[in-house]
Design a protein around this motif. Structure first.
Motif, PDB file in Angstrom:
ATOM      1  N   PRO A 238      49.127  41.778  55.445  1.00 24.79           N
ATOM      2  CA  PRO A 238      47.838  41.639  54.767  1.00 24.79           C
ATOM      3  C   PRO A 238      47.870  42.034  53.299  1.00 24.79           C
ATOM      4  O   PRO A 238      47.236  41.377  52.463  1.00 24.79           O
ATOM      5  CB  PRO A 238      46.912  42.564  55.572  1.00 24.79           C
ATOM      6  CG  PRO A 238      47.551  42.679  56.912  1.00 24.79           C
ATOM      7  CD  PRO A 238      49.024  42.617  56.654  1.00 24.79           C
ATOM      8  N   ASP A 239      48.590  43.107  52.960  1.00 24.43           N
ATOM      9  CA  ASP A 239      48.624  43.566  51.567  1.00 24.43           C
ATOM     10  C   ASP A 239      49.447  42.631  50.686  1.00 24.43           C
ATOM     11  O   ASP A 239      49.153  42.471  49.496  1.00 24.43           O
ATOM     12  CB  ASP A 239      49.200  44.981  51.487  1.00 24.43           C
ATOM     13  CG  ASP A 239      48.297  46.006  52.142  1.00 24.43           C
ATOM     14  OD1 ASP A 239      47.094  45.727  52.295  1.00 24.43           O
ATOM     15  OD2 ASP A 239      48.803  47.082  52.514  1.00 24.43           O
ATOM     16  N   GLN A 240      50.465  42.019  51.249  1.00 28.99           N
ATOM     17  CA  GLN A 240      51.341  41.161  50.456  1.00 28.99           C
ATOM     18  C   GLN A 240      50.764  39.767  50.264  1.00 28.99           C
ATOM     19  O   GLN A 240      50.957  39.146  49.208  1.00 28.99           O
ATOM     20  CB  GLN A 240      52.716  41.054  51.122  1.00 28.99           C
ATOM     21  CG  GLN A 240      53.733  40.281  50.297  1.00 28.99           C
ATOM     22  CD  GLN A 240      55.070  40.120  50.997  1.00 28.99           C
ATOM     23  OE1 GLN A 240      55.127  39.648  52.140  1.00 28.99           O
ATOM     24  NE2 GLN A 240      56.144  40.519  50.327  1.00 28.99           N
ATOM     25  N   TRP A 241      50.056  39.266  51.260  1.00 27.10           N
ATOM     26  CA  TRP A 241      49.616  37.873  51.251  1.00 27.10           C
ATOM     27  C   TRP A 241      48.861  37.469  49.974  1.00 27.10           C
ATOM     28  O   TRP A 241      49.187  36.443  49.361  1.00 27.10           O
ATOM     29  CB  TRP A 241      48.779  37.594  52.493  1.00 27.10           C
ATOM     30  CG  TRP A 241      48.246  36.194  52.585  1.00 27.10           C
ATOM     31  CD1 TRP A 241      46.949  35.794  52.551  1.00 27.10           C
ATOM     32  CD2 TRP A 241      49.016  34.992  52.741  1.00 27.10           C
ATOM     33  NE1 TRP A 241      46.853  34.432  52.675  1.00 27.10           N
ATOM     34  CE2 TRP A 241      48.107  33.908  52.792  1.00 27.10           C
ATOM     35  CE3 TRP A 241      50.383  34.725  52.840  1.00 27.10           C
ATOM     36  CZ2 TRP A 241      48.511  32.589  52.934  1.00 27.10           C
ATOM     37  CZ3 TRP A 241      50.791  33.403  52.972  1.00 27.10           C
ATOM     38  CH2 TRP A 241      49.871  32.356  53.024  1.00 27.10           C
ATOM     39  N   PRO A 242      47.890  38.254  49.495  1.00 27.67           N
ATOM     40  CA  PRO A 242      47.174  37.836  48.285  1.00 27.67           C
ATOM     41  C   PRO A 242      48.052  37.832  47.035  1.00 27.67           C
ATOM     42  O   PRO A 242      47.691  37.192  46.039  1.00 27.67           O
ATOM     43  CB  PRO A 242      46.049  38.881  48.151  1.00 27.67           C
ATOM     44  CG  PRO A 242      45.945  39.529  49.478  1.00 27.67           C
ATOM     45  CD  PRO A 242      47.329  39.497  50.046  1.00 27.67           C
ATOM     46  N   LEU A 243      49.168  38.535  47.057  1.00 24.61           N
ATOM     47  CA  LEU A 243      50.015  38.666  45.876  1.00 24.61           C
ATOM     48  C   LEU A 243      51.062  37.567  45.765  1.00 24.61           C
ATOM     49  O   LEU A 243      51.651  37.383  44.699  1.00 24.61           O
ATOM     50  CB  LEU A 243      50.713  40.034  45.898  1.00 24.61           C
ATOM     51  CG  LEU A 243      49.795  41.257  46.024  1.00 24.61           C
ATOM     52  CD1 LEU A 243      50.630  42.527  46.105  1.00 24.61           C
ATOM     53  CD2 LEU A 243      48.811  41.318  44.875  1.00 24.61           C
ATOM     54  N   LEU A 244      51.303  36.854  46.841  1.00 23.69           N
ATOM     55  CA  LEU A 244      52.330  35.812  46.825  1.00 23.69           C
ATOM     56  C   LEU A 244      51.849  34.588  46.050  1.00 23.69           C
ATOM     57  O   LEU A 244      50.689  34.178  46.168  1.00 23.69           O
ATOM     58  CB  LEU A 244      52.684  35.385  48.250  1.00 23.69           C
ATOM     59  CG  LEU A 244      53.356  36.427  49.129  1.00 23.69           C
ATOM     60  CD1 LEU A 244      53.472  35.902  50.567  1.00 23.69           C
ATOM     61  CD2 LEU A 244      54.733  36.812  48.598  1.00 23.69           C
ATOM     62  N   LYS A 245      52.730  33.997  45.266  1.00 19.17           N
ATOM     63  CA  LYS A 245      52.417  32.715  44.640  1.00 19.17           C
ATOM     64  C   LYS A 245      52.370  31.649  45.711  1.00 19.17           C
ATOM     65  O   LYS A 245      53.255  31.567  46.554  1.00 19.17           O
ATOM     66  CB  LYS A 245      53.495  32.356  43.606  1.00 19.17           C
ATOM     67  CG  LYS A 245      53.529  33.258  42.394  1.00 19.17           C
ATOM     68  CD  LYS A 245      54.385  32.680  41.275  1.00 19.17           C
ATOM     69  CE  LYS A 245      55.850  32.625  41.635  1.00 19.17           C
ATOM     70  NZ  LYS A 245      56.695  32.196  40.469  1.00 19.17           N
TER      71      LYS A 245
END
Length: 252
Positions: A238-245
């Protein structure tokens, strides 16, 4: 055909495909449903996983009830724009352009669209293909394996220079991960559901098909990431998903 004969070029770019958002009932965790598109320097197109079945884009509540998935969680975001064909179109591609489909495993949020790429052989673990039908969800197994050319693996395979397929059982017996070496980004480790999120390592993978194997596979992947300095993309973090291009942006 052997797995090593499927791809000739080196990875040139990696796109993260957005297949929608799902919320787990027990903990409220909101997770991204992810796929990947790898393009090689010979313009070969490799699709990794295909998200939910198309029925979920038409009526997620109805499809979830039919599959029993509504007991586990609910689809938050899933429209036609989150199906593989639309995600490919963001990159200027069609289903016919896909040269190889890699299935990390056959749960519902990975296997849903595998019938949509008639030109592409499907590469997956033998333990998955040996199942009479895809694992799908719980005891629900409504899908048949599509009539395609299948290539199966039982161990790590170097598919091409800079592209390794990793056998990491535990979450399911046939779980696969990938190590992709990109020209600028460098090594990228796609853990798939072998490690859905970093906290799962401390939790001990108690919901895995085989927790002991899952812990072993996770330790192996983390050691590989440390050894190679890889950028790790987790299965459902969940924390990584918004940060991925996301596509149409790419890692190169």
């Amino acid at each position: 055909m052997r797995a090593q004969e499927l791809i000739k070029g080196r990875p040139a770019s990696l796109a993260v495909l957005d297949y929608g958002l799902f919320q787990v009932h027990d903990n409220g965790r909101i997770i991204g449903i992810v796929g990947f598109l790898i393009r090689t320097d010979r313009d070969e197109i490799i699709l990794v996983d295909t998200g939910f079945p198309e029925a979920y884009a038409r009526d997620a509540a109805r499809a979830s009830a039919a599959d029993g998935l509504d007991r586990f969680g609910r689809v938050l975001t899933l429209t036609e724009t989150h199906l593989p064909q639309h995600q490919l179109s963001l990159l200027g591609l069609t289903a016919q352009a896909v040269d190889l489909l890699i299935l990390t495993h056959s749960h519902i949020d990975h296997v849903g669209g595998i019938a949509g790429f008639p030109r592409a052989p499907i590469l997956l673990a033998k333990a998955e293909r040996d199942e009479p039908r895809p694992l799908y969800f719980g005891k629900s197994r409504p899908m048949d394996w599509p009539d395609r050319s299948y290539v199966t693996v039982t161990e790590d395979v170097a598919l091409a220079p800079g592209l390794r397929l990793l056998a990491v059982p535990g979450h399911v017996p046939g779980q696969l991960a990938l190590l992709v070496d990109l020209p600028e980004t460098g090594p990228v480790l796609i853990t798939g559901d072998a490690i859905s999120r970093p906290a799962e390592i401390g939790e001990g993978f108690d919901t895995a098909h085989d927790p002991v194997l899952a812990r072993h596979s996770a330790a192996r992947l983390m050691a590989l990431a440390a050894q190679t300095g890889a950028f790790v993309i987790y299965g459902h973090a969940p924390d990584q998903w918004p940060l991925l291009k996301k596509a149409p942006l790419t890692y190169s």
